[in-house]
Structures are given as structure tokens and as C-alpha cells.
Design a protein around this motif. Sequence first.
Motif, PDB file in Angstrom:
ATOM      1  N   MET A   1     -13.467   0.691  17.216  1.00 20.17           N
ATOM      2  CA  MET A   1     -13.572  -0.138  15.907  1.00 20.17           C
ATOM      3  C   MET A   1     -12.321  -0.955  15.498  1.00 20.17           C
ATOM      4  O   MET A   1     -11.400  -0.244  15.520  1.00 20.17           O
ATOM      5  N   ARG A   2     -12.578  -2.369  15.446  1.00 19.57           N
ATOM      6  CA  ARG A   2     -11.265  -3.120  15.307  1.00 19.57           C
ATOM      7  C   ARG A   2     -11.059  -2.797  13.597  1.00 19.57           C
ATOM      8  O   ARG A   2     -11.729  -3.055  12.834  1.00 19.57           O
ATOM      9  N   LEU A   3      -9.651  -2.706  13.400  1.00 22.69           N
ATOM     10  CA  LEU A   3      -9.280  -2.463  11.954  1.00 22.69           C
ATOM     11  C   LEU A   3      -8.836  -3.856  11.254  1.00 22.69           C
ATOM     12  O   LEU A   3      -7.998  -4.473  12.197  1.00 22.69           O
ATOM     13  N   ARG A   4      -8.806  -4.113  10.249  1.00 24.17           N
ATOM     14  CA  ARG A   4      -8.355  -5.423   9.544  1.00 24.17           C
ATOM     15  C   ARG A   4      -6.853  -4.977   9.546  1.00 24.17           C
ATOM     16  O   ARG A   4      -6.457  -4.238   8.995  1.00 24.17           O
ATOM     17  N   ASN A   5      -6.202  -6.165   9.821  1.00 29.79           N
ATOM     18  CA  ASN A   5      -4.857  -6.119   9.474  1.00 29.79           C
ATOM     19  C   ASN A   5      -4.514  -6.208   7.871  1.00 29.79           C
ATOM     20  O   ASN A   5      -4.948  -6.789   7.369  1.00 29.79           O
ATOM     21  N   LYS A   6      -3.419  -5.149   7.749  1.00 28.32           N
ATOM     22  CA  LYS A   6      -2.753  -5.142   6.327  1.00 28.32           C
ATOM     23  C   LYS A   6      -1.688  -6.253   6.248  1.00 28.32           C
ATOM     24  O   LYS A   6      -0.755  -5.763   6.979  1.00 28.32           O
ATOM     25  N   PRO A   7      -1.498  -6.951   5.147  1.00 25.32           N
ATOM     26  CA  PRO A   7      -0.610  -7.649   4.931  1.00 25.32           C
ATOM     27  C   PRO A   7       0.614  -6.701   4.819  1.00 25.32           C
ATOM     28  O   PRO A   7       0.516  -5.860   3.774  1.00 25.32           O
ATOM     29  N   GLY A   8       1.796  -6.982   5.237  1.00 22.66           N
ATOM     30  CA  GLY A   8       3.116  -5.993   5.036  1.00 22.66           C
ATOM     31  C   GLY A   8       3.384  -4.892   5.711  1.00 22.66           C
ATOM     32  O   GLY A   8       3.895  -3.982   5.403  1.00 22.66           O
ATOM     33  N   ALA A   9       2.235  -4.566   6.779  1.00 21.66           N
ATOM     34  CA  ALA A   9       2.107  -3.276   7.105  1.00 21.66           C
ATOM     35  C   ALA A   9       3.598  -2.925   7.834  1.00 21.66           C
ATOM     36  O   ALA A   9       3.931  -1.829   7.551  1.00 21.66           O
ATOM     37  N   LYS A  10       4.127  -3.603   8.741  1.00 21.33           N
ATOM     38  CA  LYS A  10       5.385  -3.396   9.492  1.00 21.33           C
ATOM     39  C   LYS A  10       6.394  -3.238   8.496  1.00 21.33           C
ATOM     40  O   LYS A  10       7.357  -2.556   8.829  1.00 21.33           O
ATOM     41  N   ASP A  11       6.569  -4.185   7.496  1.00 25.48           N
ATOM     42  CA  ASP A  11       7.498  -3.924   6.204  1.00 25.48           C
ATOM     43  C   ASP A  11       7.463  -2.569   5.873  1.00 25.48           C
ATOM     44  O   ASP A  11       8.642  -1.996   5.708  1.00 25.48           O
ATOM     45  N   THR A  12       6.403  -2.010   5.434  1.00 25.94           N
ATOM     46  CA  THR A  12       5.925  -0.839   4.681  1.00 25.94           C
ATOM     47  C   THR A  12       6.737   0.516   5.664  1.00 25.94           C
ATOM     48  O   THR A  12       7.138   1.210   5.137  1.00 25.94           O
ATOM     49  N   ILE A  13       6.201   0.097   7.051  1.00 29.53           N
ATOM     50  CA  ILE A  13       6.588   1.262   7.920  1.00 29.53           C
ATOM     51  C   ILE A  13       8.150   1.219   8.155  1.00 29.53           C
ATOM     52  O   ILE A  13       8.781   2.293   8.026  1.00 29.53           O
ATOM     53  N   LEU A  14       8.631   0.027   8.144  1.00 27.36           N
ATOM     54  CA  LEU A  14      10.097   0.122   8.263  1.00 27.36           C
ATOM     55  C   LEU A  14      10.971   0.479   7.050  1.00 27.36           C
ATOM     56  O   LEU A  14      12.193   1.087   7.063  1.00 27.36           O
ATOM     57  N   ASN A  15      10.397   0.321   6.102  1.00 19.40           N
ATOM     58  CA  ASN A  15      10.778   0.840   4.585  1.00 19.40           C
ATOM     59  C   ASN A  15      10.791   2.265   4.548  1.00 19.40           C
ATOM     60  O   ASN A  15      11.351   2.898   3.289  1.00 19.40           O
ATOM     61  N   HIS A  16      10.214   2.910   5.234  1.00 14.77           N
ATOM     62  CA  HIS A  16       9.919   4.411   5.023  1.00 14.77           C
ATOM     63  C   HIS A  16      10.317   5.320   6.273  1.00 14.77           C
ATOM     64  O   HIS A  16       9.566   6.039   6.806  1.00 14.77           O
ATOM     65  N   PRO A  17      11.581   5.250   6.618  1.00 14.19           N
ATOM     66  CA  PRO A  17      11.940   5.858   8.018  1.00 14.19           C
ATOM     67  C   PRO A  17      12.017   7.495   7.759  1.00 14.19           C
ATOM     68  O   PRO A  17      12.099   8.218   8.657  1.00 14.19           O
ATOM     69  N   GLU A  18      11.788   7.840   6.476  1.00 15.00           N
ATOM     70  CA  GLU A  18      11.870   9.324   6.282  1.00 15.00           C
ATOM     71  C   GLU A  18      10.272   9.851   6.436  1.00 15.00           C
ATOM     72  O   GLU A  18      10.228  11.178   6.600  1.00 15.00           O
ATOM     73  N   LEU A  19       9.553   8.972   6.509  1.00 13.70           N
ATOM     74  CA  LEU A  19       8.080   9.495   6.754  1.00 13.70           C
ATOM     75  C   LEU A  19       7.597   9.080   8.072  1.00 13.70           C
ATOM     76  O   LEU A  19       6.692   9.894   8.708  1.00 13.70           O
ATOM     77  N   ILE A  20       8.011   8.040   8.608  1.00  9.81           N
ATOM     78  CA  ILE A  20       7.266   7.530   9.994  1.00  9.81           C
ATOM     79  C   ILE A  20       8.360   7.061  10.890  1.00  9.81           C
ATOM     80  O   ILE A  20       9.313   6.136  10.370  1.00  9.81           O
ATOM     81  N   LEU A  21       8.279   7.263  12.337  1.00 10.87           N
ATOM     82  CA  LEU A  21       9.257   6.705  12.938  1.00 10.87           C
ATOM     83  C   LEU A  21       8.400   5.939  14.034  1.00 10.87           C
ATOM     84  O   LEU A  21       7.302   5.950  14.585  1.00 10.87           O
ATOM     85  N   THR A  22       9.188   4.762  14.498  1.00 19.15           N
ATOM     86  CA  THR A  22       8.591   3.951  15.657  1.00 19.15           C
ATOM     87  C   THR A  22       9.244   4.262  16.978  1.00 19.15           C
ATOM     88  O   THR A  22       8.945   3.717  17.947  1.00 19.15           O
ATOM     89  N   ASP A  23      10.050   5.232  16.933  1.00 18.27           N
ATOM     90  CA  ASP A  23      10.799   5.651  17.931  1.00 18.27           C
ATOM     91  C   ASP A  23      11.403   7.210  17.658  1.00 18.27           C
ATOM     92  O   ASP A  23      12.170   7.292  17.181  1.00 18.27           O
ATOM     93  N   GLY A  24      10.850   8.301  18.201  1.00 19.89           N
ATOM     94  CA  GLY A  24      11.185   9.574  17.693  1.00 19.89           C
ATOM     95  C   GLY A  24      12.117  10.533  18.890  1.00 19.89           C
ATOM     96  O   GLY A  24      12.282  11.403  18.950  1.00 19.89           O
ATOM     97  N   SER A  25      12.686   9.485  19.872  1.00 23.77           N
ATOM     98  CA  SER A  25      13.448  10.035  20.820  1.00 23.77           C
ATOM     99  C   SER A  25      14.723  10.960  20.391  1.00 23.77           C
ATOM    100  O   SER A  25      15.123  11.825  20.811  1.00 23.77           O
TER     101      SER A  25
END
Length: 217
Positions: A1-25
Motif C-alpha cells: 500500500m502506497r503511503l501519502r508523503n508527509k510534509p516535513g517528515a525528513k526534518d522531523t526525523i533529523l530533529n529527533h536523533p534521540e528517538l530515531i536513527l538513520t544509521d545505527g552502526s
Amino acid sequence: MRLRNKPGAKDTILNHPELILTDGSDWKGKWQERFGNDQPIHIEVGSGKGQFIVEMAKAHPDVNYIGIEMQTNAIISILEKQLEEQLPNLQLLLVDGADLTDYFADSEVDQVYLNFSDPWPKTRHEKRRLTYKTFLKTYETIAKPEAELHFKTDNQSLFEYSLASVTWYGMTIKKVWLNLHESNFEGNIMTEYEEKFSQKGQPIYRLEAIFNGKKLN
């Protein structure tokens, strides 16, 4: 199922490194340090919009949960839930589930969940199924000996394939449910897909399998 793009999603992710990581190495072999405790680590590969992993973290505060999802539009939904809940035992990884050995050390994980994975029904796509032998090898590498794999789906063909795949791989089948919601199973936490399919009267299939120690090849 295709999910709708959420405006500002990438910025929200980058603003919360304490909760979410884009590289957990950087946390490979040190996830308990990130959580700040020595509780067992359970991971869900393909967490979708996150209802399962969030509710599991709420129900079991004595377990550390990591939701792993490769689609930004899906994981942002989990992050939004976590921003509301602020669960200390939940972390998120925006990475490909095929690369788990880059983010977890050998024998670091206590349990693996696969819920309503893409069935990839065409034979030529077999290697993309999350219960294909190469994925099982990856899970086994990062899992402790005798750790468990819990798998749920509404797709009978994928369930039959997965039963065969874990058996051929050498895992021990612990339990099987051919109609989970008509069983006496207690404590089931549903995913968004599970709610949708069960409301239509479709049976939900579930299995628990055990890794039998490390393989030599």
C-alpha cells in the motif's frame, strides 16, 4: 500500500536523533547502553506505521524494542506516536532490514518479530521475502542462541512458505496458529493490517520458531 508523503517528515526525523536513527552502526553491540539498561532487546523488521511496536513497548516496559522500517513515510507515523508516548524502551531505525548485521552485533538480539510482511508472490522475487534463508541467516547472526522468531500474516501462501523455510533452515517450530483470533492465544497485539484483515473475517496465521544456536556455514 502506497503511503501519502508527509510534509516535513525528513526534518522531523533529523530533529529527533534521540528517538530515531538513520544509521545505527555507531550503536552496534551497544544498544543496551543507548537504552540505559540491561533489558532484553526485541526487534520488529518492517514496522510499518508502528501500532504493534508501540503497543508492545507500552505493554512490556521490561523489554527494549527497536522498530525497523525502510520507508520514511511509514516510520514517520511511528515517530509521531513515540513523540506523544515518550516510551523509554522504544527506539526506531530507518534502515533496510537486509543490512541488520551492520547495526547489531552477533548475539545482541533476544527476539525478532515479522508482521504482515510483503508476500512477494512471484517465484522470481522469493529472495525478497523476509523469511527467505538469507534473511533467516541474518536474524540468526544477530540473535542469541535459542532466540525466537515470531511471524504473523494473513497470506496463506506466505505462511506455508515460511513454515517450510524455517524448517529447512533448521529452526524448531515452537507453536503454530492457523486462525489466531479464533484461538485461546492471550496478549495478542494487533497491527493496523491485522485489524483490517480480521474485520473482513480473514484468518490470521502465526508461528513461533526457535533458532537452534549458531550455524557453522
